[in-house]
Design a protein around this motif. Structure first.
Motif, PDB file in Angstrom:
ATOM      1  N   ARG B 165      -3.349   2.601 -22.422  1.00 22.34           N
ATOM      2  CA  ARG B 165      -2.020   1.958 -22.421  1.00 22.34           C
ATOM      3  C   ARG B 165      -1.513   1.813 -20.988  1.00 22.34           C
ATOM      4  O   ARG B 165      -0.987   0.763 -20.608  1.00 22.34           O
ATOM      5  CB  ARG B 165      -1.049   2.794 -23.267  1.00 22.34           C
ATOM      6  CG  ARG B 165       0.349   2.201 -23.352  1.00 22.34           C
ATOM      7  CD  ARG B 165       1.138   2.804 -24.500  1.00 22.34           C
ATOM      8  NE  ARG B 165       1.090   4.255 -24.521  1.00 22.34           N
ATOM      9  CZ  ARG B 165       1.836   5.035 -23.758  1.00 22.34           C
ATOM     10  NH1 ARG B 165       2.661   4.507 -22.896  1.00 22.34           N
ATOM     11  NH2 ARG B 165       1.743   6.357 -23.845  1.00 22.34           N
ATOM     12  N   TYR B 166      -1.701   2.842 -20.193  1.00 23.23           N
ATOM     13  CA  TYR B 166      -1.266   2.759 -18.788  1.00 23.23           C
ATOM     14  C   TYR B 166      -1.964   1.598 -18.081  1.00 23.23           C
ATOM     15  O   TYR B 166      -1.378   0.912 -17.261  1.00 23.23           O
ATOM     16  CB  TYR B 166      -1.618   4.046 -18.039  1.00 23.23           C
ATOM     17  CG  TYR B 166      -0.770   5.245 -18.373  1.00 23.23           C
ATOM     18  CD1 TYR B 166       0.367   5.128 -19.150  1.00 23.23           C
ATOM     19  CD2 TYR B 166      -1.109   6.503 -17.895  1.00 23.23           C
ATOM     20  CE1 TYR B 166       1.137   6.230 -19.453  1.00 23.23           C
ATOM     21  CE2 TYR B 166      -0.341   7.608 -18.177  1.00 23.23           C
ATOM     22  CZ  TYR B 166       0.772   7.476 -18.965  1.00 23.23           C
ATOM     23  OH  TYR B 166       1.526   8.571 -19.251  1.00 23.23           O
ATOM     24  N   THR B 169      -0.573  -1.893 -19.427  1.00 23.78           N
ATOM     25  CA  THR B 169       0.787  -2.272 -19.030  1.00 23.78           C
ATOM     26  C   THR B 169       0.903  -2.479 -17.526  1.00 23.78           C
ATOM     27  O   THR B 169       1.921  -2.962 -17.049  1.00 23.78           O
ATOM     28  CB  THR B 169       1.796  -1.196 -19.445  1.00 23.78           C
ATOM     29  OG1 THR B 169       1.420   0.042 -18.823  1.00 23.78           O
ATOM     30  CG2 THR B 169       1.852  -1.033 -20.943  1.00 23.78           C
ATOM     31  N   GLY B 170      -0.113  -2.116 -16.771  1.00 23.12           N
ATOM     32  CA  GLY B 170      -0.044  -2.278 -15.322  1.00 23.12           C
ATOM     33  C   GLY B 170       0.484  -1.044 -14.617  1.00 23.12           C
ATOM     34  O   GLY B 170       0.625  -1.027 -13.394  1.00 23.12           O
ATOM     35  N   PHE B 171       0.789   0.017 -15.380  1.00 22.64           N
ATOM     36  CA  PHE B 171       1.303   1.243 -14.753  1.00 22.64           C
ATOM     37  C   PHE B 171       0.238   1.865 -13.841  1.00 22.64           C
ATOM     38  O   PHE B 171       0.538   2.359 -12.756  1.00 22.64           O
ATOM     39  CB  PHE B 171       1.737   2.225 -15.844  1.00 22.64           C
ATOM     40  CG  PHE B 171       2.291   3.519 -15.313  1.00 22.64           C
ATOM     41  CD1 PHE B 171       3.369   3.514 -14.439  1.00 22.64           C
ATOM     42  CD2 PHE B 171       1.743   4.736 -15.674  1.00 22.64           C
ATOM     43  CE1 PHE B 171       3.886   4.698 -13.937  1.00 22.64           C
ATOM     44  CE2 PHE B 171       2.249   5.925 -15.183  1.00 22.64           C
ATOM     45  CZ  PHE B 171       3.325   5.904 -14.321  1.00 22.64           C
ATOM     46  N   LYS B 173      -2.039   0.242 -12.233  1.00 18.12           N
ATOM     47  CA  LYS B 173      -2.120  -0.590 -11.032  1.00 18.12           C
ATOM     48  C   LYS B 173      -1.017  -0.180 -10.047  1.00 18.12           C
ATOM     49  O   LYS B 173      -1.250  -0.116  -8.841  1.00 18.12           O
ATOM     50  CB  LYS B 173      -1.958  -2.063 -11.446  1.00 18.12           C
ATOM     51  CG  LYS B 173      -2.058  -3.037 -10.301  1.00 18.12           C
ATOM     52  CD  LYS B 173      -1.845  -4.450 -10.822  1.00 18.12           C
ATOM     53  CE  LYS B 173      -1.547  -5.408  -9.690  1.00 18.12           C
ATOM     54  NZ  LYS B 173      -1.137  -6.719 -10.165  1.00 18.12           N
ATOM     55  N   ARG B 174       0.160   0.118 -10.584  1.00 21.36           N
ATOM     56  CA  ARG B 174       1.266   0.542  -9.714  1.00 21.36           C
ATOM     57  C   ARG B 174       0.945   1.887  -9.061  1.00 21.36           C
ATOM     58  O   ARG B 174       1.231   2.107  -7.880  1.00 21.36           O
ATOM     59  CB  ARG B 174       2.565   0.646 -10.530  1.00 21.36           C
ATOM     60  CG  ARG B 174       3.789   0.993  -9.676  1.00 21.36           C
ATOM     61  CD  ARG B 174       4.031  -0.084  -8.641  1.00 21.36           C
ATOM     62  NE  ARG B 174       5.046   0.276  -7.647  1.00 21.36           N
ATOM     63  CZ  ARG B 174       4.815   0.970  -6.549  1.00 21.36           C
ATOM     64  NH1 ARG B 174       3.606   1.435  -6.298  1.00 21.36           N
ATOM     65  NH2 ARG B 174       5.777   1.230  -5.686  1.00 21.36           N
ATOM     66  N   LEU B 175       0.338   2.786  -9.838  1.00 24.31           N
ATOM     67  CA  LEU B 175      -0.035   4.090  -9.269  1.00 24.31           C
ATOM     68  C   LEU B 175      -1.107   3.917  -8.197  1.00 24.31           C
ATOM     69  O   LEU B 175      -1.137   4.641  -7.208  1.00 24.31           O
ATOM     70  CB  LEU B 175      -0.559   5.023 -10.376  1.00 24.31           C
ATOM     71  CG  LEU B 175       0.479   5.535 -11.373  1.00 24.31           C
ATOM     72  CD1 LEU B 175      -0.185   6.412 -12.420  1.00 24.31           C
ATOM     73  CD2 LEU B 175       1.585   6.315 -10.680  1.00 24.31           C
ATOM     74  N   ASN B 176      -1.971   2.941  -8.411  1.00 26.19           N
ATOM     75  CA  ASN B 176      -3.047   2.694  -7.449  1.00 26.19           C
ATOM     76  C   ASN B 176      -2.497   2.275  -6.087  1.00 26.19           C
ATOM     77  O   ASN B 176      -3.162   2.431  -5.065  1.00 26.19           O
ATOM     78  CB  ASN B 176      -3.964   1.591  -8.020  1.00 26.19           C
ATOM     79  CG  ASN B 176      -5.182   1.344  -7.172  1.00 26.19           C
ATOM     80  OD1 ASN B 176      -5.630   2.228  -6.458  1.00 26.19           O
ATOM     81  ND2 ASN B 176      -5.716   0.164  -7.237  1.00 26.19           N
ATOM     82  N   ALA B 177      -1.269   1.748  -6.082  1.00 27.82           N
ATOM     83  CA  ALA B 177      -0.659   1.319  -4.819  1.00 27.82           C
ATOM     84  C   ALA B 177      -0.025   2.492  -4.076  1.00 27.82           C
ATOM     85  O   ALA B 177       0.590   2.314  -3.035  1.00 27.82           O
ATOM     86  CB  ALA B 177       0.395   0.247  -5.102  1.00 27.82           C
ATOM     87  N   THR B 178      -0.156   3.682  -4.618  1.00 27.95           N
ATOM     88  CA  THR B 178       0.390   4.886  -3.964  1.00 27.95           C
ATOM     89  C   THR B 178      -0.801   5.698  -3.416  1.00 27.95           C
ATOM     90  O   THR B 178      -1.956   5.358  -3.678  1.00 27.95           O
ATOM     91  CB  THR B 178       1.161   5.757  -4.973  1.00 27.95           C
ATOM     92  OG1 THR B 178       0.215   6.369  -5.853  1.00 27.95           O
ATOM     93  CG2 THR B 178       2.141   4.935  -5.787  1.00 27.95           C
ATOM     94  N   PRO B 179      -0.532   6.775  -2.720  1.00 26.58           N
ATOM     95  CA  PRO B 179      -1.662   7.578  -2.203  1.00 26.58           C
ATOM     96  C   PRO B 179      -2.433   8.346  -3.295  1.00 26.58           C
ATOM     97  O   PRO B 179      -3.402   9.029  -2.989  1.00 26.58           O
ATOM     98  CB  PRO B 179      -0.966   8.569  -1.251  1.00 26.58           C
ATOM     99  CG  PRO B 179       0.340   7.948  -0.910  1.00 26.58           C
ATOM    100  CD  PRO B 179       0.758   7.197  -2.126  1.00 26.58           C
ATOM    101  N   LEU B 180      -2.039   8.235  -4.536  1.00 25.71           N
ATOM    102  CA  LEU B 180      -2.701   8.973  -5.623  1.00 25.71           C
ATOM    103  C   LEU B 180      -4.163   8.533  -5.778  1.00 25.71           C
ATOM    104  O   LEU B 180      -4.446   7.340  -5.843  1.00 25.71           O
ATOM    105  CB  LEU B 180      -1.954   8.690  -6.931  1.00 25.71           C
ATOM    106  CG  LEU B 180      -2.378   9.460  -8.161  1.00 25.71           C
ATOM    107  CD1 LEU B 180      -1.939  10.915  -8.072  1.00 25.71           C
ATOM    108  CD2 LEU B 180      -1.774   8.822  -9.423  1.00 25.71           C
ATOM    109  N   GLU B 184      -7.209  12.724  -8.698  1.00 22.88           N
ATOM    110  CA  GLU B 184      -5.910  13.394  -8.903  1.00 22.88           C
ATOM    111  C   GLU B 184      -5.278  12.923 -10.210  1.00 22.88           C
ATOM    112  O   GLU B 184      -4.757  13.737 -10.982  1.00 22.88           O
ATOM    113  CB  GLU B 184      -4.958  13.066  -7.742  1.00 22.88           C
ATOM    114  CG  GLU B 184      -5.312  13.757  -6.450  1.00 22.88           C
ATOM    115  CD  GLU B 184      -4.597  13.138  -5.248  1.00 22.88           C
ATOM    116  OE1 GLU B 184      -4.566  13.780  -4.203  1.00 22.88           O
ATOM    117  OE2 GLU B 184      -4.099  11.991  -5.347  1.00 22.88           O
ATOM    118  N   ARG B 333      -7.208  -1.122 -12.908  1.00 23.08           N
ATOM    119  CA  ARG B 333      -6.584  -2.308 -13.453  1.00 23.08           C
ATOM    120  C   ARG B 333      -7.526  -3.008 -14.420  1.00 23.08           C
ATOM    121  O   ARG B 333      -8.719  -2.761 -14.428  1.00 23.08           O
ATOM    122  CB  ARG B 333      -6.175  -3.254 -12.336  1.00 23.08           C
ATOM    123  CG  ARG B 333      -7.329  -3.638 -11.411  1.00 23.08           C
ATOM    124  CD  ARG B 333      -6.840  -4.427 -10.234  1.00 23.08           C
ATOM    125  NE  ARG B 333      -6.361  -5.726 -10.671  1.00 23.08           N
ATOM    126  CZ  ARG B 333      -5.636  -6.536  -9.897  1.00 23.08           C
ATOM    127  NH1 ARG B 333      -5.299  -6.169  -8.697  1.00 23.08           N
ATOM    128  NH2 ARG B 333      -5.241  -7.705 -10.337  1.00 23.08           N
TER     129      ARG B 333
END
Lengths: 295, 335
Positions: B165-166, B169-171, B173-180, B184, B333
């Motif tokens: 689901r993440y 919904t693209g969530f 992808k948004r996390l991928n744009a962070t240092p995570l 992790e 993604r």
């Protein structure tokens, strides 16, 4: 460019059936707002996502402060995608706290809430926000790490005019903090208001680049005449004028308004609904590509 | 209305057929289920009694009792283990045919009582070796199976669908744009699900053990360790599925493909003793089999760490393998 915080060199993204980005190069000076303009499918989002490190390029490079983008860039970049869903069942404050936890440094959640005018909504479930509120939250998330570079990918698409203006005011307040902003949009008004420099993209290439004022000065004469699209008298086709059909109207650019008006009247072109205005970026795009931006 | 209905029906069919992974899987799963069920439940009618014979080669024995019908004679090599099974009613009788016939029977076992009568009909001189011990109630034997099954569903489907689901919904992808990093993110998912799964398992264990008056014969701490490693392995297995795909139908199908064989071959509902050897070996592939074998050994027979160490090692190794594969194949993604 020595003061460029971001530099894109010879960027190419090749998909099996299409070359989405075809040799794009530009540099973004620190503290400026750089706009990538173009219609849907021009390659704006692909370019910006390669810059963000979300997509891998086929060739070319993206430099942040002179070195290839890496972990430091991820710490110092803020990103607002065209579409982002957040984790279900979290409030605005909890969502911001989640993202704040992913960065080693940044702003306080309270400060970002204040900056993006979310004080009255901070306890609301993120699924219950209007379009404008959702974009303000996503901007707040993009700002949570106090980024040096902020990417805004079509941030006001789908918003009503009032929400769009409110969002622009927010972006202007962020610009005032000397943040570097990379903005993609197909709203020319947005680009003219917010961008210091723009690059117009079409079919994966940059077809014009410069400040909005210089681009208009470079490509246009003084004024633009608009007539409703209608059958013109036969004499009109023989006029030494460049007539461009744009949607429901016909556009004529000229640097001699008196002479052009005389020519039109002599050719018996009906001028009842004639409008005269200075050209804008939308006209520039039409001039360069023969296409409308939001087609 | 029919026109619209048919248009939607046609479009949905095209979508389904063009999603090749889901389509192929939908064809394969029923076939696999039928084949699996036929092996587990097929074969001859089950005999009424089970008698162990201390011998390497059952065919070489010619005692008249061995010709009795409706008795399943099984060759056993380890006398101590076989006597223990007689005590726990898992064998109705144990025979030693070397020299004068000796047999071990639990006087409190009803089936032992009857099969003893049958033996003495054919061999009056057989010498009785009484064995005492409480029967393992089916409910006690089933208890770890139910806990394990609950853990399996929670770990596989919980983590599998959430990550899917993440991604959709693209969530992600948004996390991928962070240092995570992927590791992790996956570790956080594992720990979150582990907390939930262990809490549920402990709650169910305490509640059910109270209701059915059950006390573990072995260490509760060791049981907790088995549950911990078992949940880790199952969550990591779920992540290998969730790491890559974006289709709910495909992920749901693949998760079913994992859960159904475990339901049948991990010994949740019944023991696989007596099934063909290769079926037991296939069962040993699944982490849940090791969770159940180890927890039953601790709960019913009071086994210690040394006796379940190989199961624990298997769970630890599969956890690392599944996690490594999940992190390697992880996609932030949709394609």
């Amino acid at each position: 460019m020595s003061d460029a915080i971001l530099e894109v060199r010879g960027l190419v993204k090749q998909y099996p059936a299409v070359r989405a980005v075809d040799g794009v190069s530009f540099a973004v000076p620190q503290g400026t707002c750089f706009g990538l303009l173009g219609p849907n499918g021009a390659g704006k989002t692909t370019t910006i996502e390669i810059m963000e490190g979300i997509l891998a390029q086929t060739s070319g490079e993206v430099l942040y402060r002179g070195t290839p983008t890496g972990r430091r860039f991820r710490e110092e970049a803020g990103i607002l995608f065209q579409k982002t869903a957040l984790q279900d069942f979290l409030t605005i404050r909890q969502s911001l706290a989640l993202f704040r936890g992913l960065y080693s440094r940044g702003l306080d959640v309270d400060e970002v809430i204040r900056l993006c005018a979310l004080e009255k909504l901070e306890k609301r479930d993120t699924r219950k926000l209007s379009g404008g509120q959702q974009q303000r939250l996503l901007l707040a998330i993009a700002l949570i790490n106090d980024p040096a570079v902020l990417f805004l990918d079509e941030p006001t698409t789908g918003l009503d005019p009032q929400a769009r203006r409110n969002f622009w005011e927010l972006v202007q307040s962020i610009k005032a903090r000397r943040k570097t902003i990379i903005l993609t949009t197909h709203y020319m008004e947005e680009a003219e208001l917010l961008c210091d420099e723009i690059a117009i993209m079409d079919r994966g290439r940059i077809i014009a680049q410069g400040t909005p004022r210089n681009l208009l000065r470079e490509h246009f004469a003084q004024v633009l005449l608009e007539l409703p699209r209608q059958p013109l008298p036969p004499a009109a086709s023989a006029l030494p004028l460049k007539l461009i059909e744009a949607g429901d109207r016909i556009e004529i650019t000229t640097d001699d308004l008196d002479a052009t008006l005389r020519q039109l009247m002599d050719a018996h072109v009906p001028l009842n609904d004639l409008r005269i205005r200075p050209p804008n970026l939308e006209d520039l795009f039409l001039e360069l590509t023969g296409k409308e931006l939001r087609a | 209305m029919m026109k619209r209905l048919l248009a939607v029906w046609h479009a949905r069919n095209l979508e389904f057929v063009r999603d090749r992974g889901t389509f192929l899987f939908t064809l394969i799963l029923p076939v696999a289920l039928v084949v699996g069920m036929s092996f587990v439940f097929g074969g001859k009618e089950r005999p009424l009694f089970k008698v162990g014979v201390l011998t390497r080669d059952l065919q070489a024995q010619s005692h008249p009792f061995l010709k009795e019908r409706y008795v399943d004679f099984v060759a056993v090599a380890d006398p101590a283990d076989a006597v223990h099974k007689v005590a726990r009613h898992q064998l109705d009788l144990l025979l030693d045919l070397k020299g004068t016939t000796r047999y071990w029977v639990n006087p409190s076992s009803p089936k032992g009582y009857i099969v003893e009568k049958l033996l003495l009909e054919t061999d009056h001189g057989a010498r009785r070796q009484p064995v005492s011990g409480d029967a393992v109630r089916y409910v006690d034997w089933l208890f770890p199976g139910i806990l394990g099954m609950n853990m399996m569903f929670s770990c596989l489907f919980g983590v599998g669908y959430v990550v899917l689901r993440y991604r959709k919904t693209g969530f992600l992808k948004r996390l991928n744009a962070t240092p995570l990093s992927a590791f992790e993110f996956l570790s956080a998912q594992v720990l979150s699900r582990l907390t939930l799964s262990l809490s549920t398992t402990v709650f169910l264990y305490v509640g059910t053990a109270t209701i059915i008056h059950f006390h573990s014969a072995g260490s509760t701490a060791l049981l907790f360790g088995i549950a911990l490693l078992g949940a880790l392995s199952l969550i990591a297995l779920g992540l290998t599925i969730a790491a890559r795909f974006s289709s709910e139908e495909l992920v749901g199908g693949l998760l079913n493909l994992l859960t159904w064989p475990m339901m049948l071959l991990s010994g949740i509902w019944f023991s696989l003793e007596g099934s063909p050897h290769w079926v037991q070996m296939v069962g040993k592939i699944f982490p849940l089999t090791h969770v159940l074998d180890a927890s039953r050994a601790v709960m019913l027979d009071g086994a210690g760490f040394a006796q379940v160490a190989s199961d624990l090692a298997y769970l630890a190794v599969t956890t690392l393998l599944f996690l490594a594969f999940g992190a390697w194949s992880f996609k932030w993604r949709m394609e």
